[in-house]
Design an enzyme around this catalytic site. Structure first.
Site, PDB file in Angstrom:
ATOM      1  CG  HIS A  94      -0.134   0.169   2.513  1.00 32.11           C
ATOM      2  ND1 HIS A  94       0.460  -0.910   3.160  1.00 32.11           N
ATOM      3  CD2 HIS A  94       0.196   1.270   3.270  1.00 32.11           C
ATOM      4  CE1 HIS A  94       1.070  -0.500   4.245  1.00 32.11           C
ATOM      5  NE2 HIS A  94       0.947   0.818   4.326  1.00 32.11           N
ATOM      6  CB  THR A  96       0.889   5.722   4.163  1.00 31.41           C
ATOM      7  OG1 THR A  96       1.327   4.442   4.632  1.00 31.41           O
ATOM      8  CG2 THR A  96       0.131   6.421   5.276  1.00 31.41           C
ATOM      9  CG  MET A 170       9.039  10.143   1.513  1.00 31.30           C
ATOM     10  SD  MET A 170      10.338   9.495   2.612  1.00 31.30           S
ATOM     11  CE  MET A 170       9.484   8.117   3.386  1.00 31.30           C
ATOM     12  CG  HIS A 172       6.705   5.385   1.984  1.00 38.05           C
ATOM     13  ND1 HIS A 172       6.117   6.470   2.620  1.00 38.05           N
ATOM     14  CD2 HIS A 172       6.608   4.344   2.856  1.00 38.05           C
ATOM     15  CE1 HIS A 172       5.697   6.101   3.813  1.00 38.05           C
ATOM     16  NE2 HIS A 172       5.972   4.807   3.986  1.00 38.05           N
ATOM     17  CB  SER A 174       6.278  -0.175   3.826  1.00 37.43           C
ATOM     18  OG  SER A 174       6.466   1.097   4.409  1.00 37.43           O
ATOM     19  CE1 TYR A 177       5.517  -0.878   7.186  1.00 37.87           C
ATOM     20  CE2 TYR A 177       3.784  -2.215   8.151  1.00 37.87           C
ATOM     21  CZ  TYR A 177       4.169  -1.144   7.381  1.00 37.87           C
ATOM     22  OH  TYR A 177       3.223  -0.343   6.800  1.00 37.87           O
TER      23      TYR A 177
END
Length: 235
Positions: A94, A96, A170, A172, A174, A177
């Protein structure tokens, strides 16, 4: 004669005591209907309290931009390869759109729908490079070019949520994590390019927005769940 008068007085006294005890017992016997009414009232009060508590309960929510199934599968393959070597929890690919914000579920749903109404259309993002960050939720990620097309939908959604970030947006996606050392992050970054050599040339569309419950204290992500999803309109 004296004995008869004494007997009469004694019997009268006993009668008065008997009558008094009778009235006392009547007054002390609870009314069964009154008890039922009180029980029903108490139940309704408890239900109201529970409803109020549920309405006031807050959780952490985020809005995610979700790519098409084809792109999602490609990124998942890359994510799985990184997790197999470096560990970390599993999550959906995803971008954000709105960061973590604490709200009641009703507020979150309402603001999400307003935000979706502001975005409406499918939009595109392009990967600039695989990059690394300084904390768990930005360990290794695909940095996107901050074009107006990808930044504006976030700005609109954030306004609907009343979300103000302390840092510039920003964009992005991911990939991992985890709490890694700088050396491990560099290895993970290199591994990403080995697993998908052309990942930093990938362009894709955000076709859906999703409201997620994302307790940032839960690094296992087991409590994270999708609450609502919205299909963006094709351009």
């Amino acid at each position: 004669m004296f004995n008869n008068i004494f007997l009469i007085k004694f019997l009268t006294f006993l009668g008065l005591i008997g009558i008094s005890l009778l009235f006392y017992s009547i007054l002390k016997v609870p009314d069964p209907m009154k008890k039922v009414q009180l029980t029903e009232a108490d139940t309704k009060t408890e239900e109201k309290v529970k409803l109020t508590e549920a309405e006031n309960k807050t959780d952490v929510y985020s809005v995610w931009g979700l790519p098409s199934e084809e792109v999602s599968n490609r990124v998942k393959k890359l994510m799985n390869g990184l997790r197999s070597e470096f560990g970390g929890a599993q999550f959906e690919p995803h971008v954000t759109v709105v960061g973590a914000i604490k709200l009641s579920e009703e507020e979150a749903r309402d603001k999400f729908r307003k935000g979706c109404g502001e975005v409406k259309k499918v939009y595109s993002g392009t990967v600039e490079k695989v990059d690394v960050g300084t904390f768990f939720y930005q360990c290794v990620y695909l940095l996107l070019h901050p074009t107006t097309e990808v930044v504006e939908p976030s700005a609109r959604c954030c306004r609907s949520f009343g979300y103000n970030s302390s840092t510039p947006y920003m964009p992005h996606m991911s990939l991992l994590y985890a709490d890694l050392t700088d050396e491990e992050k560099k290895k993970a970054q290199e591994k990403a390019y080995i697993l998908d050599e052309s990942i930093d040339n990938m362009s894709f569309q955000i076709t859906r927005l999703a409201l997620y419950k994302t307790d940032t204290e839960d690094k296992s992500l087991k409590s994270w769940e999708k609450i609502e999803e919205y299909n963006l309109r094709a351009n």
